[in-house]
Scaffold this motif. Sequence first.
Motif, short mmCIF file in Angstrom:
data_model
loop_
_atom_site.label_atom_id
_atom_site.label_comp_id
_atom_site.label_asym_id
_atom_site.label_seq_id
_atom_site.Cartn_x
_atom_site.Cartn_y
_atom_site.Cartn_z
N LEU A 148 0.83 -1.21 0.00
CA LEU A 148 0.00 0.00 0.00
C LEU A 148 0.87 1.25 0.00
CD1 LEU A 148 -2.70 -1.08 2.61
CD2 LEU A 148 -3.08 -0.72 0.17
N ASP A 149 1.90 1.25 0.82
CA ASP A 149 2.79 2.40 0.90
C ASP A 149 3.50 2.65 -0.43
OD1 ASP A 149 4.26 4.45 2.54
OD2 ASP A 149 5.96 3.22 1.94
N LYS A 150 3.84 1.58 -1.12
CA LYS A 150 4.51 1.72 -2.42
C LYS A 150 3.58 2.38 -3.44
CE LYS A 150 6.82 -0.92 -6.07
NZ LYS A 150 7.19 -2.27 -6.59
N VAL A 151 2.30 1.96 -3.43
CA VAL A 151 1.33 2.57 -4.34
C VAL A 151 1.22 4.06 -4.07
CG1 VAL A 151 -1.10 2.63 -5.03
CG2 VAL A 151 0.02 0.43 -4.61
N LEU A 166 -2.98 5.32 0.61
CA LEU A 166 -2.55 6.09 1.78
C LEU A 166 -3.54 5.93 2.92
CD1 LEU A 166 -0.90 8.25 3.33
CD2 LEU A 166 -2.27 9.98 2.13
N TYR A 167 -4.82 6.11 2.62
CA TYR A 167 -5.84 6.03 3.67
C TYR A 167 -5.81 4.67 4.37
CZ TYR A 167 -10.37 6.00 5.98
OH TYR A 167 -11.37 5.89 6.93
N ARG A 168 -5.73 3.60 3.58
CA ARG A 168 -5.75 2.25 4.18
C ARG A 168 -4.46 1.98 4.95
NH1 ARG A 168 -8.59 2.51 -0.36
NH2 ARG A 168 -10.46 1.24 -0.71
N ALA A 169 -3.34 2.44 4.44
CA ALA A 169 -2.07 2.22 5.14
C ALA A 169 -2.08 2.93 6.50
CB ALA A 169 -0.89 2.72 4.29
N MET A 170 -2.65 4.13 6.54
CA MET A 170 -2.67 4.90 7.79
C MET A 170 -3.52 4.25 8.87
SD MET A 170 -2.63 8.97 6.86
CE MET A 170 -4.22 8.94 6.01
N GLN A 171 -4.42 3.36 8.49
CA GLN A 171 -5.25 2.69 9.49
C GLN A 171 -4.49 1.59 10.23
OE1 GLN A 171 -7.96 4.55 9.68
NE2 GLN A 171 -7.19 5.45 7.78
#
Length: 300
Positions: A148-151, A166-171
Amino acid sequence: MKLRTAIIGLGLVGLGGAAYYDYNSPDSRRARELNDITKLKPDIKIADCYPQGPLAKPFAAAVANDTPATPIENEATRRSVIKHDCIRGSPNHATIDRLVAASSDEMVPYLAQVVERCKFDKNQLPNVACLALDGLATQGSAAATAALDKVFTERKTAKEVWEGALYRAMQKPGYKTAAQLAAMIADDKEWEAKELLLEKIREKGDPAARDPLTRAYAKEDDETTKGHIRAALLELDNPGRCVVEDEGRGADGICRYTCRETGSRLRVQKLGKECPLVREPEKAPEKPAVDAASLAGKSK
């Protein structure tokens, strides 16, 4: 004779045990689950952007099964839902979750390829790349979060997709600290990404974010974003109180406050040139005292 019979019996028991183990082995259970998912939509066509291999058919079936049965006819509404679901997650990804659970770590590189190869379509619900993001978020491993961070970091996809990453990684609890997220704001050029970052930073309420937020505030040119950064700083300095998000301008004569701890918003008539930057939250009305004697009388 008896010995021979006993030996044969033991052999049959051994074979039966081996068969039982093979049927219930992780690989067998996985194969059955993938087959069951495929049978949900057995005639579905595999899209050209799906990576080939044993996961292609069950993935196609999972996407089809998670597609809403009733289309959204209104174009503006449909596009709004598509954008929301891509950034913040679709409510319909149960079959994708089931597929992720069955295939475990093997699914991470497959979903990452789907995100990369399947283009975002602002009229298509669901968007396959966005459902793949949901799958990565569900999988939840360090490898999935790194994907996710790479995307997000590379930003080779449509904006809705990398913002969704970004939103999903931050969760994920182990992704980045509030200070690290705040440090990303100053140099980002996309206002929606800044808003997503600020949302999570304000949720965390970590004083360590103060210095990078202050730097971002000094560098920010957009009036709205600047007001939201100031609101984040005000919340750090005034825990439990309500804060303005427009630096107190109240341009329409109304002072608007966000009260994070109570999850409420206040609207107050503006009295001076500027609105006070903070105010106390409104107290809930007290319940009237209960007269024990009257209750006893009613119970008779």
